[in-house]
Write a protein that holds these residues in place. Structure first.
Motif, PDB file in Angstrom:
ATOM      1  N   ALA A   1       0.847  -1.185   0.000  1.00 32.21           N
ATOM      2  CA  ALA A   1       0.000   0.000   0.000  1.00 32.21           C
ATOM      3  C   ALA A   1       0.888   1.241   0.000  1.00 32.21           C
ATOM      4  O   ALA A   1       1.831   1.332   0.769  1.00 32.21           O
ATOM      5  CB  ALA A   1      -0.886   0.002   1.239  1.00 32.21           C
ATOM      6  N   VAL A   2       0.570   2.178  -0.893  1.00 32.39           N
ATOM      7  CA  VAL A   2       1.324   3.436  -0.912  1.00 32.39           C
ATOM      8  C   VAL A   2       0.398   4.556  -0.419  1.00 32.39           C
ATOM      9  O   VAL A   2      -0.608   4.863  -1.053  1.00 32.39           O
ATOM     10  CB  VAL A   2       1.845   3.753  -2.320  1.00 32.39           C
ATOM     11  CG1 VAL A   2       2.611   5.066  -2.309  1.00 32.39           C
ATOM     12  CG2 VAL A   2       2.725   2.622  -2.830  1.00 32.39           C
ATOM     13  N   PHE A   3       0.727   5.085   0.735  1.00 32.50           N
ATOM     14  CA  PHE A   3      -0.089   6.137   1.359  1.00 32.50           C
ATOM     15  C   PHE A   3       0.451   7.515   1.000  1.00 32.50           C
ATOM     16  O   PHE A   3       1.661   7.714   0.857  1.00 32.50           O
ATOM     17  CB  PHE A   3      -0.068   5.981   2.881  1.00 32.50           C
ATOM     18  CG  PHE A   3      -1.105   5.014   3.387  1.00 32.50           C
ATOM     19  CD1 PHE A   3      -2.401   5.435   3.648  1.00 32.50           C
ATOM     20  CD2 PHE A   3      -0.781   3.680   3.588  1.00 32.50           C
ATOM     21  CE1 PHE A   3      -3.355   4.541   4.112  1.00 32.50           C
ATOM     22  CE2 PHE A   3      -1.723   2.790   4.046  1.00 32.50           C
ATOM     23  CZ  PHE A   3      -3.018   3.219   4.317  1.00 32.50           C
ATOM     24  N   ARG A   4      -0.460   8.452   0.908  1.00 33.33           N
ATOM     25  CA  ARG A   4      -0.072   9.845   0.663  1.00 33.33           C
ATOM     26  C   ARG A   4      -0.572  10.668   1.835  1.00 33.33           C
ATOM     27  O   ARG A   4      -1.739  10.617   2.221  1.00 33.33           O
ATOM     28  CB  ARG A   4      -0.758  10.323  -0.608  1.00 33.33           C
ATOM     29  CG  ARG A   4      -0.617  11.795  -0.840  1.00 33.33           C
ATOM     30  CD  ARG A   4      -1.222  12.129  -2.170  1.00 33.33           C
ATOM     31  NE  ARG A   4      -0.813  13.460  -2.547  1.00 33.33           N
ATOM     32  CZ  ARG A   4      -0.865  13.896  -3.782  1.00 33.33           C
ATOM     33  NH1 ARG A   4      -1.305  13.119  -4.753  1.00 33.33           N
ATOM     34  NH2 ARG A   4      -0.484  15.121  -4.065  1.00 33.33           N
ATOM     35  N   SER A   5       0.362  11.394   2.432  1.00 30.18           N
ATOM     36  CA  SER A   5      -0.043  12.212   3.568  1.00 30.18           C
ATOM     37  C   SER A   5       0.872  13.408   3.693  1.00 30.18           C
ATOM     38  O   SER A   5       2.100  13.260   3.666  1.00 30.18           O
ATOM     39  CB  SER A   5       0.029  11.352   4.841  1.00 30.18           C
ATOM     40  OG  SER A   5      -0.130  12.149   5.968  1.00 30.18           O
ATOM     41  N   LYS A   6       0.304  14.570   3.792  1.00 27.29           N
ATOM     42  CA  LYS A   6       1.029  15.819   4.002  1.00 27.29           C
ATOM     43  C   LYS A   6       2.223  15.971   3.048  1.00 27.29           C
ATOM     44  O   LYS A   6       3.350  16.194   3.473  1.00 27.29           O
ATOM     45  CB  LYS A   6       1.534  15.893   5.444  1.00 27.29           C
ATOM     46  CG  LYS A   6       0.390  15.918   6.439  1.00 27.29           C
ATOM     47  CD  LYS A   6       0.876  16.462   7.780  1.00 27.29           C
ATOM     48  CE  LYS A   6      -0.214  16.401   8.811  1.00 27.29           C
ATOM     49  NZ  LYS A   6       0.005  15.371   9.806  1.00 27.29           N
ATOM     50  N   GLY A   7       1.945  15.749   1.757  1.00 25.54           N
ATOM     51  CA  GLY A   7       2.976  15.970   0.769  1.00 25.54           C
ATOM     52  C   GLY A   7       4.047  14.906   0.705  1.00 25.54           C
ATOM     53  O   GLY A   7       5.067  15.067   0.050  1.00 25.54           O
ATOM     54  N   GLY A   8       3.835  13.762   1.385  1.00 29.12           N
ATOM     55  CA  GLY A   8       4.821  12.678   1.308  1.00 29.12           C
ATOM     56  C   GLY A   8       4.159  11.364   0.963  1.00 29.12           C
ATOM     57  O   GLY A   8       2.952  11.185   1.122  1.00 29.12           O
ATOM     58  N   LEU A   9       4.988  10.417   0.464  1.00 25.85           N
ATOM     59  CA  LEU A   9       4.477   9.090   0.111  1.00 25.85           C
ATOM     60  C   LEU A   9       5.214   8.041   0.945  1.00 25.85           C
ATOM     61  O   LEU A   9       6.421   8.141   1.147  1.00 25.85           O
ATOM     62  CB  LEU A   9       4.737   8.792  -1.368  1.00 25.85           C
ATOM     63  CG  LEU A   9       3.978   9.610  -2.407  1.00 25.85           C
ATOM     64  CD1 LEU A   9       4.441   9.196  -3.814  1.00 25.85           C
ATOM     65  CD2 LEU A   9       2.475   9.392  -2.270  1.00 25.85           C
ATOM     66  N   SER A  10       4.500   7.031   1.432  1.00 27.45           N
ATOM     67  CA  SER A  10       5.130   5.943   2.174  1.00 27.45           C
ATOM     68  C   SER A  10       4.546   4.631   1.703  1.00 27.45           C
ATOM     69  O   SER A  10       3.333   4.513   1.545  1.00 27.45           O
ATOM     70  CB  SER A  10       4.862   6.054   3.677  1.00 27.45           C
ATOM     71  OG  SER A  10       4.954   7.399   4.084  1.00 27.45           O
ATOM     72  N   ALA A  11       5.426   3.643   1.485  1.00 29.82           N
ATOM     73  CA  ALA A  11       4.946   2.328   1.054  1.00 29.82           C
ATOM     74  C   ALA A  11       5.072   1.345   2.211  1.00 29.82           C
ATOM     75  O   ALA A  11       6.133   1.215   2.811  1.00 29.82           O
ATOM     76  CB  ALA A  11       5.753   1.841  -0.143  1.00 29.82           C
ATOM     77  N   VAL A  12       3.958   0.666   2.517  1.00 37.18           N
ATOM     78  CA  VAL A  12       3.962  -0.321   3.598  1.00 37.18           C
ATOM     79  C   VAL A  12       3.256  -1.594   3.112  1.00 37.18           C
ATOM     80  O   VAL A  12       2.550  -1.566   2.102  1.00 37.18           O
ATOM     81  CB  VAL A  12       3.229   0.186   4.863  1.00 37.18           C
ATOM     82  CG1 VAL A  12       3.941   1.368   5.483  1.00 37.18           C
ATOM     83  CG2 VAL A  12       1.779   0.534   4.546  1.00 37.18           C
ATOM     84  N   SER A  13       3.475  -2.662   3.858  1.00 39.63           N
ATOM     85  CA  SER A  13       2.768  -3.902   3.556  1.00 39.63           C
ATOM     86  C   SER A  13       1.275  -3.660   3.695  1.00 39.63           C
ATOM     87  O   SER A  13       0.841  -2.900   4.550  1.00 39.63           O
ATOM     88  CB  SER A  13       3.206  -4.987   4.527  1.00 39.63           C
ATOM     89  OG  SER A  13       2.227  -5.998   4.571  1.00 39.63           O
ATOM     90  N   ASN A  14       0.488  -4.340   2.857  1.00 34.77           N
ATOM     91  CA  ASN A  14      -0.959  -4.146   2.930  1.00 34.77           C
ATOM     92  C   ASN A  14      -1.588  -5.001   4.024  1.00 34.77           C
ATOM     93  O   ASN A  14      -2.788  -4.963   4.243  1.00 34.77           O
ATOM     94  CB  ASN A  14      -1.585  -4.489   1.573  1.00 34.77           C
ATOM     95  CG  ASN A  14      -3.043  -4.079   1.496  1.00 34.77           C
ATOM     96  OD1 ASN A  14      -3.375  -2.951   1.869  1.00 34.77           O
ATOM     97  ND2 ASN A  14      -3.902  -4.970   1.058  1.00 34.77           N
ATOM     98  N   ILE A  15      -0.716  -5.795   4.707  1.00 31.62           N
ATOM     99  CA  ILE A  15      -1.265  -6.759   5.664  1.00 31.62           C
ATOM    100  C   ILE A  15      -1.029  -6.292   7.096  1.00 31.62           C
ATOM    101  O   ILE A  15       0.104  -6.185   7.556  1.00 31.62           O
ATOM    102  CB  ILE A  15      -0.635  -8.137   5.431  1.00 31.62           C
ATOM    103  CG1 ILE A  15      -1.020  -8.623   4.034  1.00 31.62           C
ATOM    104  CG2 ILE A  15      -1.103  -9.129   6.491  1.00 31.62           C
ATOM    105  CD1 ILE A  15      -0.228  -9.808   3.598  1.00 31.62           C
TER     106      ILE A  15
END
Ligand code: HEM
Ligand code: FES
Lengths: 256, 365
Positions: free
Chosen positions: B262-276
């Protein structure tokens, strides 16, 4: 790529529930309660009547006096007395117990029995209560008319169900069928006389006490056939008002 | 989360959930045992213990069917997620209701006998070779044992003690329990009584569950099958376009091998984490960033975007992935970083910021 629809986001510990989630949940709650209520009503109503079997306290403290026979199961042969014809009354104990232990010492003797009846049509069983309910009668045989011998009604092949004579007579309602199979087996193994409920009458009777070919207790192999439609073959014998079906062979009914 | 295990952490939602569940149970039993005998003489003539075993047996079946429908419903429409939230209580209650049913059965059909109750349960009917007449009770016993094990291990203590994969595997056996209950009813009450309402409850419920699971399953497999495209350079894969990610939300890519990221977008940044999710494997990518934390939609476990760790005092961790932008394409390296690795969110270049998806209607919290 999975793209979740953009919907209000719910987490259980938030105070706020998004509007679209709330609407669906209120709908669901109504549906859930309605579904529980309807299912309950439908399932409770959709039942068959267990029929007319019931307890009958006809002796009201008195005793039946007769000759004790113990084959295939304990039976009290009560002689005719002016108003009533002779009777052969099947005996069982309380719960899923027979009365073999108390009846055997009285075999062939005159005994007095008390307790409560269970009855369904011509199926009658006397349930013996405490120790005092089954004992040797003060008056012994010579004073009573001699018990008539059994009459042979010939060979029969009948379709019906094997049950324990107590529950099917109304001690449990319903006391027949598959749901009751294990329970019936416990009764029969415990010594309660097993009966056969025939789909067609013989000599006006549809209930028969079951016995083995040689007149002993029902063969244990028949326990696999209780609660089901089965076809039994054997000889039928009459003792007073009781018909006894002595089994030669049996098979499950194949539905044909 | 998992620092201390209080028996129940109550909140408004849980109270409503449990109140509705208990009200449903209460209404069911009340109608069956109080109203039923008034309306139906057949039921009135039936022994009370048998009325009770039927009431609790059918209620257990109904509840088991509902609890199994919650999973696929929540996959099909995210608005059903509140049902999932406290599903543990629903499951435990189902086990209790089923045990009550068994209690009445034991106290009636298997009592008053020279054979002890439990011995009688296993020995009184041995027609194992026939269909009609088979000791259908044994399927009930099997199901009840599973339901009891699941109820006992349902608490989060067992989840972290057994680890989520083991726990999840154990809890999937609820499907065996369900299959056993269907056999229990089909070989018992259904052959016996040819009861239409019961047939509808058991077989109709079975059909409904199959359809729901098939629909949900198809969605999942088609999502997995559409694996994310490989980028020209290994090992990167293209998860999607920046414009598809709404603020506070994620897009989900499927790495080769089926691992979802999962790639989240928050406050002008992107973070990729496991979807589980490390709690009960919930789909984190369907969650949201709430006051700076990636929040799982199932039970609200939270993780920091920069290192995938739950904020102290909690200790859950999920994997993080390296991330890159190629124009507005979002690229992820499907090789996960070691748990707990800190990796600051990738800043979205100023010229791409206007590509932000339309702002959402609902506020966060
Ligand atoms: C020790 C475990 C169990 C035993 C011994 C048992 C035994 C029985 C018996 C003897 C019946 C027939 C009752 C009758 O029709 O008079 C029955 C019916 C039923 N049982 Fe069970 N059961 C057990 C567990 C379960 C479980 C775990 C469930 C569901 C979750 C369940 C659901 C049902 C249902 C739906 C019926 C049909 C009710 C009706 O007749 O309307 N049972 N069970
Ligand atoms: S699965 Fe429970 S919070 Fe994620």
């Amino acid at each position: 790529m999975l793209k979740p629809l953009e919907r209000g986001f719910f987490v259980g510990y938030f105070k706020k529930v998004p509007a679209d989630v709330r609407v669906l949940m209120i709908g669901f709650i109504v549906f859930f309660i309605a579904a529980m209520a309807t299912t309950s009503a439908l399932l409770s109503l959709n039942t068959e009547s267990p029929g007319a079997g019931s307890y009958a306290d006809e002796l009201s403290g008195e005793h039946l006096v007769g000759t004790m026979e113990v084959k295939p199961y304990p039976i009290l042969r009560v002689p005719a007395d002016g108003t009533k014809p002779a009777r052969a009354v099947m005996l069982a104990g309380s719960g899923k117990f027979g009365v073999d232990d108390r009846a055997l010492p009285l075999a062939g003797k005159t005994a007095q029995a008390g307790g409560i009846f269970v009855k369904r049509g011509d199926l009658v069983m006397l349930l013996i209560g405490g120790e005092d309910d089954l004992k040797a009668a003060k008056l012994q045989i010579p004073a009573l008319p001699v018990t008539p011998v059994s009459e042979n009604l010939g060979s029969w092949r009948l379709t019906g169900e094997i049950c324990d004579g107590k529950c099917s007579a109304g001690a449990m309602k319903p006391g027949t069928g598959l749901a009751h199979k294990a329970c019936a087996n416990l009764c029969i193994s415990g010594g309660v006389p097993p009966v056969f409920v025939s789909t067609a009458p013989v000599d006006g009777h549809i209930f028969f006490l079951l016995a083995s070919k040689d007149g002993g207790p029902m063969p244990a192999a028949l326990l696999d056939m209780t609660g089901l439609p089965v076809v039994l073959e054997g000889n039928i014998e009459r003792r007073d008002d009781l018909l006894i079906f002595k089994i030669d062979s049996f098979r499950e009914e194949t539905g044909a | 989360m998992s620092l201390s295990y209080k028996p129940v952490i109550w909140n408004r939602t849980k109270i409503i959930y449990d109140a509705v569940m208990l009200a449903g149970i209460f209404i069911y039993i009340l109608i069956f045992l109080r109203l039923g005998p008034v309306i139906s003489s057949a039921l009135r003539d039936t022994d009370l213990p048998i009325q009770r075993m039927r009431a609790f047996g059918s209620l257990a079946l109904l509840m088991l069917t509902i609890v199994l429908a919650i999973g696929p419903l929540a996959r099909i429409d995210a608005r059903f997620i509140p049902l999932l939230y406290n599903r543990r209580h629903f499951g435990v209650m189902t086990a209790i209701i089923a045990a009550t049913h068994a209690y009445y059965v034991l106290g009636w059909y298997f009592s008053f006998s020279p054979t002890p109750q439990l011995t009688a349960l296993f020995t009184s009917n041995t027609s194992f070779t026939s269909t009609a007449g088979f000791p259908f009770e044994l399927f009930g016993v099997f199901a009840l044992v599973i339901l009891a094990v699941l109820a006992v291990t349902s608490h989060d203590f067992w989840l972290s003690f057994l680890t989520p994969p083991v726990w999840k595997a154990i809890h999937m056996s609820v499907y065996f329990a369900y299959a056993a209950v269907i056999l229990h009813v089909a070989l018992g009450a259904l052959i016996d009584r040819r009861d239409l309402a019961l047939a509808f409850l058991s077989l109709g419920g079975l059909a409904t569950l199959c359809v729901l699971h098939l629909i949900a399953g198809r969605r999942e497999t088609s999502a997995d099958a559409a694996a994310s495209k490989k980028a020209p350079e290994a090992p990167w894969v293209i998860v999607g376009d920046l414009s598809e990610i709404a603020e506070g939300r994620a897009i989900i890519g499927a790495a080769p091998g089926g691992e979802r990221i999962a790639v989240f977008r928050s406050k002008g940044g992107l973070s990729a984490v496991s979807n589980i999710c490390s709690h009960q494997n919930g789909p984190i990518g369907e969650g949201k960033v709430v006051i700076g934390f990636i929040t799982c939609p199932w039970h609200g476990y939270q993780y920091r975007p920069e290192d995938g760790c739950s904020p102290p005092p909690f200790r859950e961790r999920i994997r993080k992935y390296r991330l890159r932008l190629e124009g507005s394409s979002v690229l992820v390296d499907p090789e996960p970083l070691p748990l707990g690795t800190k990796l600051e969110p990738l800043a979205i270049p100023a010229e791409l910021l206007p590509a932000v998806a339309a702002p959402k209607k609902e506020g966060t919290v």
